[in-house]
Design a protein around this motif. Sequence first.
Motif, PDB file in Angstrom:
ATOM      1  N   ALA A 137       0.826  -1.211   0.000  1.00 47.98           N
ATOM      2  CA  ALA A 137       0.000   0.000   0.000  1.00 47.98           C
ATOM      3  C   ALA A 137       0.858   1.258   0.000  1.00 47.98           C
ATOM      4  N   LYS A 138       0.395   2.247  -0.745  1.00 43.41           N
ATOM      5  CA  LYS A 138       1.058   3.555  -0.793  1.00 43.41           C
ATOM      6  C   LYS A 138       0.110   4.682  -0.376  1.00 43.41           C
ATOM      7  N   THR A 139      -1.178   4.510  -0.654  1.00 44.82           N
ATOM      8  CA  THR A 139      -2.178   5.511  -0.297  1.00 44.82           C
ATOM      9  C   THR A 139      -3.345   4.828   0.400  1.00 44.82           C
ATOM     10  N   ILE A 140      -3.736   5.355   1.573  1.00 45.14           N
ATOM     11  CA  ILE A 140      -4.853   4.806   2.334  1.00 45.14           C
ATOM     12  C   ILE A 140      -6.082   5.695   2.110  1.00 45.14           C
ATOM     13  N   TRP A 141      -7.126   5.113   1.529  1.00 46.05           N
ATOM     14  CA  TRP A 141      -8.385   5.804   1.300  1.00 46.05           C
ATOM     15  C   TRP A 141      -9.283   5.559   2.513  1.00 46.05           C
ATOM     16  N   LEU A 142      -9.707   6.627   3.176  1.00 42.94           N
ATOM     17  CA  LEU A 142     -10.492   6.510   4.400  1.00 42.94           C
ATOM     18  C   LEU A 142     -11.967   6.799   4.148  1.00 42.94           C
ATOM     19  N   LEU A 143     -12.815   5.956   4.698  1.00 44.20           N
ATOM     20  CA  LEU A 143     -14.266   6.158   4.681  1.00 44.20           C
ATOM     21  C   LEU A 143     -14.774   5.706   6.041  1.00 44.20           C
ATOM     22  N   SER A 144     -14.957   6.663   6.953  1.00 48.81           N
ATOM     23  CA  SER A 144     -15.195   6.282   8.349  1.00 48.81           C
ATOM     24  C   SER A 144     -15.913   7.379   9.131  1.00 48.81           C
ATOM     25  N   PRO A 145     -16.843   6.979  10.030  1.00 52.37           N
ATOM     26  CA  PRO A 145     -17.482   7.935  10.929  1.00 52.37           C
ATOM     27  C   PRO A 145     -16.665   8.168  12.191  1.00 52.37           C
ATOM     28  N   GLY A 146     -15.445   7.608  12.239  1.00 51.15           N
ATOM     29  CA  GLY A 146     -14.578   7.808  13.400  1.00 51.15           C
ATOM     30  C   GLY A 146     -14.842   6.798  14.498  1.00 51.15           C
ATOM     31  N   GLY A 147     -14.524   7.190  15.734  1.00 55.32           N
ATOM     32  CA  GLY A 147     -14.675   6.295  16.886  1.00 55.32           C
ATOM     33  C   GLY A 147     -13.566   6.519  17.891  1.00 55.32           C
ATOM     34  N   SER A 148     -12.749   5.518  18.120  1.00 54.98           N
ATOM     35  CA  SER A 148     -11.698   5.566  19.134  1.00 54.98           C
ATOM     36  C   SER A 148     -10.604   6.567  18.773  1.00 54.98           C
ATOM     37  N   VAL A 149     -10.419   7.571  19.623  1.00 54.05           N
ATOM     38  CA  VAL A 149      -9.388   8.586  19.384  1.00 54.05           C
ATOM     39  C   VAL A 149      -7.977   8.003  19.483  1.00 54.05           C
ATOM     40  N   PRO A 150      -7.650   7.235  20.536  1.00 58.52           N
ATOM     41  CA  PRO A 150      -6.294   6.669  20.607  1.00 58.52           C
ATOM     42  C   PRO A 150      -5.956   5.799  19.401  1.00 58.52           C
ATOM     43  N   ASP A 151      -6.926   5.024  18.927  1.00 60.70           N
ATOM     44  CA  ASP A 151      -6.663   4.170  17.773  1.00 60.70           C
ATOM     45  C   ASP A 151      -6.476   4.998  16.509  1.00 60.70           C
ATOM     46  N   ALA A 152      -7.251   6.066  16.360  1.00 62.09           N
ATOM     47  CA  ALA A 152      -7.106   6.934  15.192  1.00 62.09           C
ATOM     48  C   ALA A 152      -5.726   7.580  15.165  1.00 62.09           C
ATOM     49  N   ILE A 153      -5.254   8.040  16.326  1.00 58.16           N
ATOM     50  CA  ILE A 153      -3.919   8.638  16.408  1.00 58.16           C
ATOM     51  C   ILE A 153      -2.847   7.601  16.092  1.00 58.16           C
ATOM     52  N   SER A 154      -3.002   6.400  16.634  1.00 56.29           N
ATOM     53  CA  SER A 154      -2.026   5.338  16.350  1.00 56.29           C
ATOM     54  C   SER A 154      -1.996   5.004  14.863  1.00 56.29           C
ATOM     55  N   MET A 155      -3.161   4.965  14.238  1.00 55.61           N
ATOM     56  CA  MET A 155      -3.216   4.717  12.801  1.00 55.61           C
ATOM     57  C   MET A 155      -2.485   5.814  12.027  1.00 55.61           C
ATOM     58  N   GLY A 156      -2.727   7.066  12.424  1.00 51.22           N
ATOM     59  CA  GLY A 156      -2.064   8.181  11.755  1.00 51.22           C
ATOM     60  C   GLY A 156      -0.558   8.127  11.888  1.00 51.22           C
ATOM     61  N   ARG A 157      -0.083   7.727  13.059  1.00 49.74           N
ATOM     62  CA  ARG A 157       1.364   7.630  13.262  1.00 49.74           C
ATOM     63  C   ARG A 157       1.961   6.484  12.444  1.00 49.74           C
ATOM     64  N   SER A 158       1.203   5.400  12.310  1.00 54.42           N
ATOM     65  CA  SER A 158       1.673   4.288  11.468  1.00 54.42           C
ATOM     66  C   SER A 158       1.784   4.730  10.015  1.00 54.42           C
ATOM     67  N   VAL A 159       0.791   5.486   9.571  1.00 55.41           N
ATOM     68  CA  VAL A 159       0.805   6.005   8.204  1.00 55.41           C
ATOM     69  C   VAL A 159       2.036   6.876   7.973  1.00 55.41           C
ATOM     70  N   ARG A 160       2.308   7.783   8.910  1.00 57.69           N
ATOM     71  CA  ARG A 160       3.449   8.694   8.741  1.00 57.69           C
ATOM     72  C   ARG A 160       4.773   7.926   8.830  1.00 57.69           C
ATOM     73  N   LYS A 161       4.864   6.986   9.759  1.00 59.63           N
ATOM     74  CA  LYS A 161       6.092   6.207   9.915  1.00 59.63           C
ATOM     75  C   LYS A 161       6.438   5.453   8.634  1.00 59.63           C
ATOM     76  N   ARG A 162       5.396   4.978   7.944  1.00 59.03           N
ATOM     77  CA  ARG A 162       5.603   4.220   6.714  1.00 59.03           C
ATOM     78  C   ARG A 162       5.632   5.106   5.474  1.00 59.03           C
ATOM     79  N   ARG A 163       5.521   6.413   5.672  1.00 61.96           N
ATOM     80  CA  ARG A 163       5.577   7.385   4.581  1.00 61.96           C
ATOM     81  C   ARG A 163       4.473   7.147   3.560  1.00 61.96           C
ATOM     82  N   LEU A 164       3.257   6.883   4.050  1.00 60.98           N
ATOM     83  CA  LEU A 164       2.113   6.670   3.176  1.00 60.98           C
ATOM     84  C   LEU A 164       1.330   7.963   2.993  1.00 60.98           C
ATOM     85  N   ASP A 165       0.506   8.002   1.956  1.00 60.57           N
ATOM     86  CA  ASP A 165      -0.392   9.126   1.720  1.00 60.57           C
ATOM     87  C   ASP A 165      -1.797   8.730   2.158  1.00 60.57           C
ATOM     88  N   THR A 166      -2.667   9.731   2.346  1.00 59.55           N
ATOM     89  CA  THR A 166      -4.055   9.460   2.696  1.00 59.55           C
ATOM     90  C   THR A 166      -4.985  10.178   1.726  1.00 59.55           C
TER      91      THR A 166
END
Length: 270
Positions: A137-166
């Motif tokens: 994967a290089k670009t993550i397409w998001l379709l979500s009503p949200g939910g857990s804030v800690p999990d969302a932040i962790s996901m965002g950090r994983s995306v940045r660590k792997r140098r992915l686009d959203t």
Amino acid sequence: MADQSISPGEGGGIEGAIIRTIFLLLLSASGSILALDFREEISRAWDEGGEQVTRVVIQPPSRTDQERPYFPKAMPVISGAESPRMPGLAEKPTPEMIANRMSFYLGSNGDASAIGRIEPGSAADFEKFLDHDGRSAKTIWLLSPGGSVPDAISMGRSVRKRRLDTMVANGGYCASSCPLAFAGGVQRLAGKHALIGVHQVSAIAKGTESWGDGISAAQQISARCVEYLVSMGVDPESWIKGMQTPKERLYIFRSEELQALKITTGLAKT
């Protein structure tokens, strides 16, 4: 629910403390009230018939009218816009997919979809996907009503660590905590009719905790959100907009706001 550490170069340390202080002062000055909900109240609000699993047509935001109802289970689309096409799916996503726990799909050319609610453990699911089926994967397409804030932040950090686009597709929906995951992208693109919105953080009272404890917890979560957004290069004013919006409502950003607040880095062509 501990977050990964933020290095000074990513908005941590002294800079992070300053941002946190500024944010809390602005929050206090604005008169915003952070929501404090008991677990039973949250469950009831989410399970009542008013939050149906369906497709909901809403009007696009304007400069003087940007709040819309928050739909934690429905799939909002702007009047006149079609439901988005998502990588890895043969058909368009359904409201049921939005209402369920987030699932991941690998499409072609490095595009992958993350569709559904961000629940506790979704960040771990995301890591497993990126380590296995989604390793290309290089670009993550998001379709979500949200939910857990800690999990969302962790996901965002994983995306940045792997140098992915959203990406939030044209006609797509990324609400509540979802913009936190979206903020992790190196390049952050959104379609013309993408719905990206935020609202107040809610804290759940546990055991003998007082209302004051709950409000304090919500403030701490909000400060972590702002500190994280700053580390991702997003203007902290974006989260202040959320703190001024009741949890049952959603502040929808206009296209020009998304760019001005550095939530997006560009406009998607699709």
